[in-house]
Design an enzyme around this catalytic site. Sequence first.
Site, PDB file in Angstrom:
ATOM      1  CG  ASP B  44      -2.077   0.689   0.792  1.00 55.80           C
ATOM      2  OD1 ASP B  44      -3.371   0.306   0.927  1.00 55.80           O
ATOM      3  OD2 ASP B  44      -2.194   2.129   0.764  1.00 55.80           O
ATOM      4  CG  ASP B  68       2.738   6.483  -6.019  1.00 56.14           C
ATOM      5  OD1 ASP B  68       1.518   6.177  -6.412  1.00 56.14           O
ATOM      6  OD2 ASP B  68       3.356   7.514  -5.977  1.00 56.14           O
ATOM      7  CE1 TYR B 159     -12.746   4.361  -7.856  1.00 54.19           C
ATOM      8  CE2 TYR B 159     -15.082   3.985  -8.474  1.00 54.19           C
ATOM      9  CZ  TYR B 159     -13.927   3.401  -7.875  1.00 54.19           C
ATOM     10  OH  TYR B 159     -13.983   2.399  -6.913  1.00 54.19           O
ATOM     11  CE  LYS B 163     -11.796   0.870  -9.199  1.00 55.18           C
ATOM     12  NZ  LYS B 163     -10.530   0.014  -8.612  1.00 55.18           N
ATOM     13  CB  THR B 194     -14.131   0.949   2.515  1.00 52.10           C
ATOM     14  OG1 THR B 194     -13.934   1.746   1.638  1.00 52.10           O
ATOM     15  CG2 THR B 194     -14.392  -0.640   2.115  1.00 52.10           C
TER      16      THR B 194
END
Lengths: 251, 247
Positions: B44, B68, B159, B163, B194
């Site tokens: 991460d 990264d 976004y 995806k 989350t």
Amino acid sequence: MSILPVSSNISLKGHVAIVSGGARGIGAAAAVALAEAGASVAVFDVLAAGETVAAAAARGAACRGWQLDISDEQAVNAAVAEVVTALGPVSIIVAAAGVMPSGAVDSGLSQWRQVLFVNLDGTRHLVAACYPGMAQRGDGRIVLVTSVAARQGGLLAGAEYSASKGALLSYGRHIARNGAARGVRCNIVAPGVIETSMNAHLPKPDPQTLPARRLGTPEDVAGPVVFLCSDRANYITGIELPINGGQLFYP
Amino acid sequence: MTAPAATSSEFSGQLALVTGAASGIGAASALALAARGAHVVCADIQPASATLATLRERGGQGSELRFDLSDRGSVARAVAQAAQAGRIDMLVAAAGIGFSGPLLSSDDDWDRVIQTNLSGTFATLRAAWPHLQASGQGRVVVVTSMGAYRGGFHFGPEYNASKAGLIGMVRHFALHGGPDGIQVNAVAPGFIETPFVAGLPYDPAGIPLGRLGQPEDVAEPVAFLCSQAASYVTGTVLHVNGGVFYG
């Protein structure tokens, strides 16, 4: 019956499952896999299910066979009532019963009716007999076995087979949409070419044309079925899961 | 009821690289794979020490690395570092970013999200691929989004484009990974609680199963797709959304 791909210590203890078409093929593998996970299993089939029952019993599960015609509504209703008495309230259905005669775009009306009668009406009878109890208790896990033919049609089985499986997809989504608020999940598994006695009479594609480089086995389907019946899929309903080794990529 | 965690030894001796493992779906996936016996490399941009601590508390094995996703060099170094712990048998690509923004998002936002989510995940898969080939039983699960199919309200168009792009990539790698025994699938989560979506107005009333999803609800399907139970499943998208969308 071969070693099962079911893993992750999925527990279905305390659940009662009815598997239609459980004497052979995908239904048999699913029945044994559910038994392996601890469910009590009722096998509905027009054929004698002694081999499945023995394999399930060898895994310590309560398992019984009911020899009946899934397209006979009264027989299904009677058998479901017997299952409830013998094993307890039904919380899992795996609808794997089906027929797949060779055919064409027009295989004739009698074959059309016969295939729809078994594949579609038969599944309806089983769900209709169990759904009220599932909804009342707030716990139902239904898996309908369809086919890649629902998406891309077929070349060897008749149009009635593809149509029956496409109809089951819509039917399953209707159950999912209405059952969600009542604790009933319904999902669809869509196998590709699985080697079973049902399609033994049909030519198969060259496995080298498939990304997986092999045809499927009933156990390949049983693993996903048990997953979808388990608590691990508690947030999954209405989906169609292709199990086809990459034959067709969707949804 | 949230999907409960499994414990088994089915992934014993296998190495999993999980990106985005510091929180959310990535963290839950790392825990789910570790609970099944895998050695999990938790990668991460943020420290994944909390994930690793929980993983070890539960008797699992793992390690941590920082990288990264938007930097190809960093991605390549991270995968090489992960492979030092052994071959990579499983890759769970859960790392990603998204911004709430206007419909007509800026070039900067568009480029940054595409570069991170799409190009970064490709770079991850590219670097991991030889290891997955060597494994002979490689499994890849890419975390996409329901938004790839139906758009979204909270994140910008980049976004959902990123995806959706990942799904095309998954299918390409599934097609070509088969001969090497590599299965490549995606999960498409719906509204999952989350840190990634903290503060966004998710409404459980619109979800047929009556609740928001939890990271474990996605992690268990991720683990399923990595398992032998999914032995004939490749190139697909497993929707995990409480019945909002069927695919």
